[in-house]
Each structure stands twice: as structure tokens, then as C-alpha cells.
Design an enzyme around this catalytic site. Sequence first.
Site, PDB file in Angstrom:
ATOM      1  N   ARG A 117       0.817  -1.219   0.000  1.00  0.00           N
ATOM      2  CA  ARG A 117       0.000   0.000   0.000  1.00  0.00           C
ATOM      3  C   ARG A 117       0.854   1.275   0.000  1.00  0.00           C
ATOM      4  O   ARG A 117       0.399   2.307  -0.492  1.00  0.00           O
ATOM      5  CB  ARG A 117      -0.976  -0.022   1.175  1.00  0.00           C
ATOM      6  CG  ARG A 117      -2.161  -0.949   0.895  1.00  0.00           C
ATOM      7  CD  ARG A 117      -3.119  -1.018   2.051  1.00  0.00           C
ATOM      8  NE  ARG A 117      -4.350  -1.717   1.684  1.00  0.00           N
ATOM      9  CZ  ARG A 117      -5.342  -1.967   2.532  1.00  0.00           C
ATOM     10  NH1 ARG A 117      -5.248  -1.592   3.801  1.00  0.00           N
ATOM     11  NH2 ARG A 117      -6.428  -2.585   2.118  1.00  0.00           N
ATOM     12  N   LYS A 126     -17.854 -18.494   4.675  1.00  0.00           N
ATOM     13  CA  LYS A 126     -19.284 -18.443   4.939  1.00  0.00           C
ATOM     14  C   LYS A 126     -20.128 -17.881   3.815  1.00  0.00           C
ATOM     15  O   LYS A 126     -19.786 -16.862   3.221  1.00  0.00           O
ATOM     16  CB  LYS A 126     -19.530 -17.577   6.182  1.00  0.00           C
ATOM     17  CG  LYS A 126     -19.014 -18.223   7.444  1.00  0.00           C
ATOM     18  CD  LYS A 126     -19.320 -17.345   8.625  1.00  0.00           C
ATOM     19  CE  LYS A 126     -18.979 -18.062   9.925  1.00  0.00           C
ATOM     20  NZ  LYS A 126     -19.169 -17.160  11.058  1.00  0.00           N
ATOM     21  N   GLY A 129     -12.231  -4.954   2.088  1.00  0.00           N
ATOM     22  CA  GLY A 129     -13.663  -4.697   2.172  1.00  0.00           C
ATOM     23  C   GLY A 129     -14.217  -3.897   1.000  1.00  0.00           C
ATOM     24  O   GLY A 129     -15.336  -4.149   0.542  1.00  0.00           O
TER      25      GLY A 129
HETATM   26  C1  3PG Z   1      -8.642  -1.762   4.844  1.00  0.00           C
HETATM   27  O1  3PG Z   1      -7.611  -2.055   5.437  1.00  0.00           O
HETATM   28  O2  3PG Z   1      -9.359  -2.602   4.273  1.00  0.00           O
HETATM   29  C2  3PG Z   1      -9.026  -0.323   4.747  1.00  0.00           C
HETATM   30  O3  3PG Z   1      -7.937   0.479   5.077  1.00  0.00           O
HETATM   31  C3  3PG Z   1     -10.224  -0.014   5.586  1.00  0.00           C
HETATM   32  O4  3PG Z   1      -9.967  -0.239   6.932  1.00  0.00           O
HETATM   33  P1  3PG Z   1     -11.205  -0.405   7.945  1.00  0.00           P
HETATM   34  O5  3PG Z   1     -11.817  -1.737   7.631  1.00  0.00           O
HETATM   35  O6  3PG Z   1     -10.613  -0.320   9.313  1.00  0.00           O
HETATM   36  O7  3PG Z   1     -12.174   0.718   7.649  1.00  0.00           O
END
Ligand code: 3PG
Length: 395
Positions: A36, A197, A376
Site C-alpha cells: 500500500r 461463509k 472490504g
Molecule cells: C482496509 O484495510 O481494508 C481499509 O484500510 C479499511 O480499513 P477499515 O476496515 O478499518 O475501515
Amino acid sequence: MNSFRRLEDAPNNVTALVRVDFNVPMQNGQISDDTRLRAALPTLKALMAKHCKAALLAHFDRPKGKRVPEMSLRRLAEPLSNLLGVPVAFADDCVGEAAKSAIDAAPAGGVILLENTRFHAGEEANDSALAGEMAALGQIYVNDAFSAAHRAHASTEGVAHMLPAYAGKQMERELDALDAALGNPKRPLLGVVGGAKVSTKLDLLENLIGKLDRLAIGGGMANTFLFAQGAEIGGSLAEKDMADKAREIIAAAKGKCELLLPLDVVVAKEVKPHAEARMCGLDEIQADEKILDVGERTIRHLREAMKHSHTLIWNGPLGVFETPPFDQGTVLAAQDAAELAKSGKLIAVAGGGDTVAALNHAGVAADFTFVSTAGGAFLEWMEGKALPGVEALKR
Ligand code: 3PG
Ligand code: MG
């Protein structure tokens, strides 16, 4: 991508507030994967070439609105500086006097890393006063953090409405790759979805069966589908209360999207490294055995499906890949995809949490057409949801 302002069109000699995602994995205080940080370099270099100061907004972990010293971004300044080849200043706060004086002190083209935005409660609350304080620090806003774009926070969403907002280079790459994979794909389009899941991937499955030509399901979630179809799955992990949902998905996919469920499996009595394991058909699983990976026939079938596809989108491992020998299905399938991608026969895009770790474990991440930096955010995007951080950049 036409509806975004691009960096090329940004003014020179201004201060840019740049949202990056430096939520990197750490082990014993050391960065264990700097992907990143590297992802931010093209944007930072482009801004340096424009003699713009880059003030970096980023979060680390989840300090929940308080100053947590272990979650400071300070220790990332040096590794970033080493990658960039120029000094990186650090400011003890992402707004106010500390931020302002560090930015003022930086030379044209200088880079200033601001302290963890989540030390302020207003960040996650998307508080407009905090966003306003951020906006006061610069003349333009650049969002290069696709992987945090599923959060509607002050630094990812609120501030984007307060300054001329631009998509950074990594943001552009992510959006272009995702568009090629699911927005506007070359068909046939194959999906591979794994993970533990069904319940966490329901939205994903429902969205995908409307878009894909074929969908291969692996991992623990495949057990739920096998169970729903009446297989004896022994002691395998499965969400038996999701059986109706699984049958609904199978019915909804009919005639639209071909579902590829495991044809054979690898079973063992326990999940431990190098446990005694055997490969067997779906009708041969003993009561005290657990399904821990897909079998060879399944992999061959998946390889055929890949060969007959132009595009592949992959999220989630096919087995318990952290525990060999149950990594084999994922490794072999990932190698097949990588080989086809390398020879230009397949556009292979992957992302989301464990997926990147699994592809790195298989040694093929670099051969995929694109591997997202997002966890996510990738998942929410695959679910067909609008990402607030991306929406806020649209004109
Ligand atoms: C991640 O690491 O997926 C993003 O930086 C978002 O982090 P978070 O899930 O703590 O919002
Ligand atoms: Mg996360």
C-alpha cells in the site's frame, strides 16, 4: 472513468490533500507488506513533478476517535521516504496548527505525512467541521485510497465536497481494472468465490449470478451448497441454516449463470498442518471427516472453465489455504489463472482480504492482470454497492 477529474488536469504549485490507504499489515512494529505504500508512489511522484506539496491523510487501524500511540503513522514516514527517495515530514495531527506549520515548512514538491485521521472522532462520523479543517490545509483534494472508499468518512468523503477533487493514479488503476472485470467485461466472464461463509457473501453471490456467465464456488461456503443439495458432508464446516438461501441462489442462477460446485474434495479428520488427508468423491465423506479443500477433478473442471473465459474475477480461497496440504486447490487454480493471464488469454482480476495473501502464497500475484489493494472495498464493489469515496469524486 470519464466523470472523474484526473491528476493530469490538476494545477501546479498548490498544496494537495492526498487521501492514501496506509493501513498496512505490521508485525512486531515492522511493516510486513508495503504494497500500500508502493501503491501511493505514482500519485506522489506526479504531484512532485507539478511542484505541488502533498499532505497525506491516512488512517491506521481502528483507534475509535482517541490518540492511541501504537496506532501512530509516524513510523511510516521513514519507509515511505526510502521508497520515494525524498524526505517525508511528519505532522503530529491531521488538522490545525501542527499540520499547517509542517505543510508551510515543506518545500515545493515536498511530502508531509499527517497523523492518523481516526485519532479524531469526527473522522468516522464524517463530521463536516473536521472535513472543513482538513480542507483548510490545501487547495485541491486527491483520493488515491480505493481500498478505503467504502467508508464515508471525513477524509474519504466529506472533504471531497469541499475542494476540487481528483482521482489519484492508484484509484484510477483500481477503477479501470474493476470496470474491465465486472463493469464492461470481455465475455465469457467467470467468477471464483471462496471463503468460509455463505452468510457474509450473500449480497455478493446474488449480484454475481446476474452478471457472470459462470461462477465457481469453493471454500467452506461450498460445503453449505453441497449440504443444501443433499450431500453427506460429515463434520465439515457449513451453515446449515443457510441451506434454503443456497437453494434459492441455485434456482436464481438457472439459465443465467452456470454454477460450478466442487465435484470432489480433500478431507481430513482435523485441520492441522500436514494432517493425514485423502481425496474423495462427494458420496464418500465419512461422518468424522471434514472437507478442507477442493479435489483434482474440480481443479481440472475449473481450468477448463478458465480456458473458455476471457475474464476472471476472483475473491476468496478454495480451501483452508493457510494450512498445507489444504492450500493445494487454491494454489493450483491460481497458477492456472496466472499462466493464462501471462500468455494474454485471460484478464484475471483478484482482490479482497485473504485473496491477496492466497495469491502471494501461490507465488502468482504478479502474473495476474490486476490484484486490488482493497479488502472490504473490493467486496462491496463486487456486491454492486456504490462506494462513497468514489461517488464523491464524480462530477
Ligand atoms: C482496509 O484495510 O481494508 C481499509 O484500510 C479499511 O480499513 P477499515 O476496515 O478499518 O475501515
Ligand atoms: Mg479492514
